[in-house]
Design an enzyme around this catalytic site. Structure first.
Site, PDB file in Angstrom:
ATOM      1  N   PRO A   1     -24.889  34.880  28.059  1.00  0.00           N
ATOM      2  CG  PRO A   1     -24.908  37.126  27.470  1.00  0.00           C
ATOM      3  CD  PRO A   1     -25.376  36.182  28.538  1.00  0.00           C
ATOM      4  CD  GLU A   2     -22.137  29.129  26.459  1.00  0.00           C
ATOM      5  OE1 GLU A   2     -21.051  28.550  26.304  1.00  0.00           O
ATOM      6  OE2 GLU A   2     -23.232  28.526  26.479  1.00  0.00           O
TER       7      GLU A   2
ATOM      8  CE  LYS B   1     -19.882  32.081  30.795  1.00  0.00           C
ATOM      9  NZ  LYS B   1     -20.875  31.263  31.534  1.00  0.00           N
TER      10      LYS B   1
END
Length: 339
Positions: free
Chosen positions: A2-3, A52
């Site tokens: 996930p960014e 993040k």
């Protein structure tokens, strides 16, 4: 992995449905039992993301820090707002280039509300904030809505590291790289090690920090953009797309990138991050008409200029897109447009 936009969306899901509520914390898997016991029965008082990393604060001063890493995901069930942050708060939007939620800034029509568009992976990207639903929603690199539920809370499925439960909402965490209860001082220490985040730092201060960090290093810019101490939240997709949009050779040492181009990289990252949080997807092609935009939402291959297009012709010049391993991750770029 996930960014940054995904983690901000997850934090806003917690802010929408958990902050202000007493939370029962448990570890169905058992690996986080001691940590869960520290926050069990407390009120969640804050939810925030930096790059993040996500931080959840509980009454008494303890924080839950989560980094999803490559395989982590949150599953939300119960009274959950699907795509709870499809529209940014006014202060977030104004802090990022002074744009409101009604203007994408790229010449594309606004689609932040209205009928949802479902992509091929069942990712529902265009729900605006609305009435909560008793449903399932997985939030990670991609968001996927499941079937509505009849029984609440549902039985844990799989290896759930931690379950956070209120009277009406449930969040199950699986497969994170980091999941720990820490103090406020430790939160501050983690954040101090991170580069600026456009949705956390002021635009001006963030731009100055980013520009200074890049301009004093001989490391290639394609590596620097993935360094979370330089800038927070950029992952492999945004890295490739930002460099293409800037027409920048990824092998260029940071200190050789012209200052005005470094600043434009920061401003473009700000634009893309805001749009990613608003829309729920990493949409990096702009100027699309209505038909092309909807096609891009349905098919990920139509969303990006170069990412995942190794060997395919560049959308601008026709040269085959190159791919190489850089710091263990695949880097995609155009040898002609990025010189």
């Amino acid at each position: 992995m996930p960014e940054g936009h995904s983690v901000h969306r997850i934090a806003r899901q917690f802010a929408e449905h958990f902050v202000g509520h007493t939370v029962r914390a448990s570890s169905p898997q058992g690996r986080f039992a001691a940590g869960a016991a520290k926050i069990d029965g407390r009120v969640m008082t804050d939810a925030r993301a930096v790059g993040k990393h996500m931080f959840l604060e509980f009454g008494g001063g303890d924080w839950l820090r989560v980094h999803l890493g490559m395989y982590g995901a949150w599953d939300f069930t119960g009274d959950v707002t699907v795509s709870a942050t499809a529209t940014l708060a006014d202060d977030d939007a104004e802090g990022a280039e002074g744009r409101s939620d009604d203007d994408s800034g790229d010449g594309s029509p606004d689609r932040s509300a209205g009928s949802p568009i479902i992509d091929a992976a069942a990712e529902d990207s265009l729900h605006s904030i609305g009435a909560p639903r008793r449903t399932r929603l997985r939030m990670a690199e991609r968001e996927k809505q499941g079937e509505d539920i009849d029984v609440f809370p549902p039985e844990p499925i799989g290896q759930v590291r931690v379950r956070l439960l209120t009277e009406s909402s449930c969040a199950d965490l699986r497969g994170p790289t980091a999941c720990e209860v820490i103090t406020a001082d430790e939160v501050a220490a983690v954040i101090a090690r991170l580069g600026p985040d456009p949705l956390v730092d002021s635009p001006e201060e963030g731009e100055e920090r980013f520009t200074a960090a890049v301009r004093r290093r001989a490391t290639p810019i394609g590596v620097l953009l993935m360094d979370q101490s330089i800038v927070s939240g950029i992952g492999n997709i945004y890295r490739a797309e930002l460099l293409f949009r800037a027409g920048l050779d990824p092998h260029t040492p940071g200190k050789q990138v012209p200052e005005d181009l470094v600043r434009e990289l920061w401003r473009d990252w700000t634009r893309l991050l805001v749009d990613g949080v608003r829309v729920g997807q990493m949409m990096t092609m702009d100027g699309l008409d209505e038909e092309a935009y909807r096609r891009a939402l349905v098919h990920r291959d139509d969303r990006h200029w170069v990412y995942h297009r190794a060997g395919l012709p560049c959308r601008v010049c026709g040269t085959n897109i190159a791919m190489e391993l850089v710091a263990g991750r695949k880097l995609y770029w155009c040898p002609v447009c990025q010189t």
